[in-house]
Design a protein around this motif. Structure first.
Motif, PDB file in Angstrom:
ATOM      1  N   LEU A   1       0.856  -1.112  -0.045  1.00  0.00           N
ATOM      2  CA  LEU A   1       0.087  -0.004   0.018  1.00  0.00           C
ATOM      3  C   LEU A   1       0.871   1.341   0.030  1.00  0.00           C
ATOM      4  O   LEU A   1       2.130   1.233   0.698  1.00  0.00           O
ATOM      5  N   PRO A   2       0.367   2.541  -0.609  1.00  0.00           N
ATOM      6  CA  PRO A   2       1.066   3.593  -0.323  1.00  0.00           C
ATOM      7  C   PRO A   2       1.315   4.033   1.002  1.00  0.00           C
ATOM      8  O   PRO A   2       0.469   4.189   1.875  1.00  0.00           O
ATOM      9  N   ASN A   3       2.575   4.203   1.519  1.00  0.00           N
ATOM     10  CA  ASN A   3       2.844   4.516   2.880  1.00  0.00           C
ATOM     11  C   ASN A   3       2.629   5.851   3.013  1.00  0.00           C
ATOM     12  O   ASN A   3       3.357   6.719   2.547  1.00  0.00           O
ATOM     13  N   PRO A   4       1.758   6.332   4.115  1.00  0.00           N
ATOM     14  CA  PRO A   4       1.451   7.728   4.375  1.00  0.00           C
ATOM     15  C   PRO A   4       2.578   8.445   4.880  1.00  0.00           C
ATOM     16  O   PRO A   4       2.440   9.675   5.156  1.00  0.00           O
ATOM     17  N   GLY A   5       3.553   7.981   5.605  1.00  0.00           N
ATOM     18  CA  GLY A   5       4.698   8.232   6.209  1.00  0.00           C
ATOM     19  C   GLY A   5       4.227   8.988   7.668  1.00  0.00           C
ATOM     20  O   GLY A   5       4.832  10.213   7.864  1.00  0.00           O
ATOM     21  N   LEU A   6       3.443   8.442   8.329  1.00  0.00           N
ATOM     22  CA  LEU A   6       3.094   9.033   9.465  1.00  0.00           C
ATOM     23  C   LEU A   6       4.087   8.797  10.806  1.00  0.00           C
ATOM     24  O   LEU A   6       4.728   7.888  10.919  1.00  0.00           O
TER      25      LEU A   6
ATOM     26  N   ILE B   1      -5.307   5.953  -0.484  1.00  0.00           N
ATOM     27  CA  ILE B   1      -4.628   4.364   0.007  1.00  0.00           C
ATOM     28  C   ILE B   1      -5.682   3.503  -0.281  1.00  0.00           C
ATOM     29  O   ILE B   1      -5.589   2.276  -0.927  1.00  0.00           O
ATOM     30  N   TRP B   2      -7.146   3.762   0.201  1.00  0.00           N
ATOM     31  CA  TRP B   2      -7.952   2.845   0.081  1.00  0.00           C
ATOM     32  C   TRP B   2      -8.608   2.987  -1.487  1.00  0.00           C
ATOM     33  O   TRP B   2      -8.905   1.925  -1.775  1.00  0.00           O
ATOM     34  N   ARG B   3      -8.239   3.947  -2.442  1.00  0.00           N
ATOM     35  CA  ARG B   3      -8.688   3.825  -3.623  1.00  0.00           C
ATOM     36  C   ARG B   3      -7.527   2.791  -4.463  1.00  0.00           C
ATOM     37  O   ARG B   3      -7.908   1.985  -5.251  1.00  0.00           O
TER      38      ARG B   3
ATOM     39  N   CYS C   1      -9.390 -11.138   3.293  1.00  0.00           N
ATOM     40  CA  CYS C   1      -9.168 -11.374   4.951  1.00  0.00           C
ATOM     41  C   CYS C   1      -8.192 -10.397   5.511  1.00  0.00           C
ATOM     42  O   CYS C   1      -7.133 -10.220   4.822  1.00  0.00           O
ATOM     43  N   GLY C   2      -8.493  -9.880   6.586  1.00  0.00           N
ATOM     44  CA  GLY C   2      -7.303  -9.052   7.062  1.00  0.00           C
ATOM     45  C   GLY C   2      -7.728  -8.137   8.267  1.00  0.00           C
ATOM     46  O   GLY C   2      -8.925  -8.220   8.727  1.00  0.00           O
ATOM     47  N   ASP C   3      -6.607  -7.659   8.897  1.00  0.00           N
ATOM     48  CA  ASP C   3      -6.645  -6.601   9.691  1.00  0.00           C
ATOM     49  C   ASP C   3      -6.661  -5.145   9.173  1.00  0.00           C
ATOM     50  O   ASP C   3      -5.625  -4.710   8.491  1.00  0.00           O
ATOM     51  N   PHE C   4      -7.773  -4.595   8.877  1.00  0.00           N
ATOM     52  CA  PHE C   4      -8.127  -3.372   8.012  1.00  0.00           C
ATOM     53  C   PHE C   4      -7.626  -1.936   9.131  1.00  0.00           C
ATOM     54  O   PHE C   4      -7.525  -1.145   8.511  1.00  0.00           O
ATOM     55  N   ASN C   5      -7.417  -2.452  10.328  1.00  0.00           N
ATOM     56  CA  ASN C   5      -7.203  -1.321  11.273  1.00  0.00           C
ATOM     57  C   ASN C   5      -8.102  -0.222  11.265  1.00  0.00           C
ATOM     58  O   ASN C   5      -8.069   0.941  11.265  1.00  0.00           O
ATOM     59  N   ALA C   6      -9.590  -0.591  10.617  1.00  0.00           N
ATOM     60  CA  ALA C   6     -10.518   0.390  10.339  1.00  0.00           C
ATOM     61  C   ALA C   6     -11.734  -0.649  10.226  1.00  0.00           C
ATOM     62  O   ALA C   6     -11.624  -1.680   9.694  1.00  0.00           O
ATOM     63  N   ASN C   7     -12.810   0.132  10.021  1.00  0.00           N
ATOM     64  CA  ASN C   7     -14.163  -0.523   9.526  1.00  0.00           C
ATOM     65  C   ASN C   7     -13.917  -0.507   8.060  1.00  0.00           C
ATOM     66  O   ASN C   7     -14.155   0.308   7.428  1.00  0.00           O
ATOM     67  N   ALA C   8     -13.874  -1.904   7.640  1.00  0.00           N
ATOM     68  CA  ALA C   8     -13.803  -2.040   6.145  1.00  0.00           C
ATOM     69  C   ALA C   8     -14.897  -1.644   5.355  1.00  0.00           C
ATOM     70  O   ALA C   8     -15.085  -1.279   4.252  1.00  0.00           O
TER      71      ALA C   8
ATOM     72  N   THR D   1     -15.956   1.862  -2.356  1.00  0.00           N
ATOM     73  CA  THR D   1     -15.143   2.117  -3.190  1.00  0.00           C
ATOM     74  C   THR D   1     -14.775   0.879  -4.163  1.00  0.00           C
ATOM     75  O   THR D   1     -14.421   1.078  -5.645  1.00  0.00           O
ATOM     76  N   LEU D   2     -15.072  -0.243  -3.882  1.00  0.00           N
ATOM     77  CA  LEU D   2     -14.683  -1.331  -4.463  1.00  0.00           C
ATOM     78  C   LEU D   2     -15.686  -1.416  -5.873  1.00  0.00           C
ATOM     79  O   LEU D   2     -16.888  -0.931  -5.780  1.00  0.00           O
ATOM     80  N   GLY D   3     -15.442  -1.858  -7.220  1.00  0.00           N
ATOM     81  CA  GLY D   3     -16.080  -1.946  -8.279  1.00  0.00           C
ATOM     82  C   GLY D   3     -16.909  -3.412  -8.185  1.00  0.00           C
ATOM     83  O   GLY D   3     -17.710  -3.558  -8.706  1.00  0.00           O
TER      84      GLY D   3
END
Length: 272
Positions: A115-120, A173-175, A193-200, A207-209
């Motif tokens: 994923l694009p790293n936001p550099g936080l 990032i989500w896009r 499957c995953g740890d989205f660290n957010a509400n997927a 956003t998904l097609g």
């Protein structure tokens, strides 16, 4: 079409690198492949008849070798592996952490994505931390007469940086993730499957097609937060779902899906 059905059992599980998520008791003893953590993983797979496991925060050595995955391959029917070490370990210097898929069925078309790293950056307990690289591994699980693409994803822990994953700054990032999951040429059926660290549901599904449904939306999976999920194609019919407490700070998310009998009977019958 034959209407008889067959099941596919999937677990999505953030392993916390084998470190006890409540007390840290496994840390600095036998390392990320601590026998107690390994035993829980093996028991989950065998007792629940898991067909496909999507792991996050798998511990790897500096060469990309994961001892726990080796035990899964040796001691369970999940003999087919695909892994993606992503970043430096959060617990053990010189080691790495990443994602993996372990399957009862053969895997093909393995793809690895960052994923694009936001550099936080943020200062916690007097120490500056920054956002590690995150991403996923994607495979096609060959069930014989049908295939299912399975993704094991780990996204950024925005909350650690006192940020909200839904902020406009992170929309790209989500896009980018949605664009990769939407890519053509797959088998049609998809499990993310995953740890989205957010509400997927709110951030990715809209956003998904491709149409996907949430399995664990709203259910607490980590410290009363709903951050882990199994997103599935509509023709993968969900029949059972449960979250299971364990050594990690994340609950294991177990989901059972129905497939047409003709899609899976020959493959499962020939599996180890």
């Amino acid at each position: 079409m034959n209407t008889q059905r067959h099941t596919l059992t999937v677990v999505s599980w953030n392993l916390h690198e084998g470190v006890d998520g409540s007390s840290g008791a496994f840390a600095n003893e036998a390392g990320p492949a601590d026998p107690r953590a390994t035993a829980e993983v093996l028991a989950m797979i065998t007792e629940r008849g898991v067909d496909v496991a999507a792991f996050q925060e798998v511990g790897f050595d500096r060469h990309g070798h994961a001892e726990l995955l080796e035990e899964v391959q040796r001691r369970t029917p999940l003999r087919h592996l695909a892994a993606h070490p992503l970043h430096a370990s959060s617990f053990t210097p010189g080691r790495r952490s990443g994602v993996a898929v372990a399957s009862r069925f053969p895997l093909r078309n393995t793809g690895r994505y960052l994923l694009p790293n936001p550099g936080l950056r943020v200062v916690l307990d007097g120490q500056e931390i920054h956002s590690h690289d995150k991403g996923h591994v994607r495979v096609t699980v060959d069930l014989g007469e049908a295939q299912v693409d399975v993704v094991s994803l780990h996204s950024f822990p925005f909350y650690l940086f006192r940020r909200d994953a839904a902020e406009p700054e992170f929309k790209d990032i989500w896009r980018a993730l949605a664009d990769e999951l939407d890519r053509p040429g797959g088998p049609g059926r998809l499990l993310v499957c995953g740890d989205f660290n957010a509400n997927a549901s709110g951030l990715l599904l809209d956003t998904l097609g491709v149409p996907l449904a949430s399995t664990f939306d709203g259910r607490p999976t980590q410290r009363n937060r709903s951050v882990d999920d199994v997103l599935h194609s509509p023709d993968l019919v969900l029949t059972e779902s449960v979250t299971v407490d364990n050594f990690s700070d994340h609950r294991a998310c177990v989901a059972v899906f129905q497939l047409p009998y003709q899609d899976t009977c020959s493959a499962r019958g020939g599996g180890p």
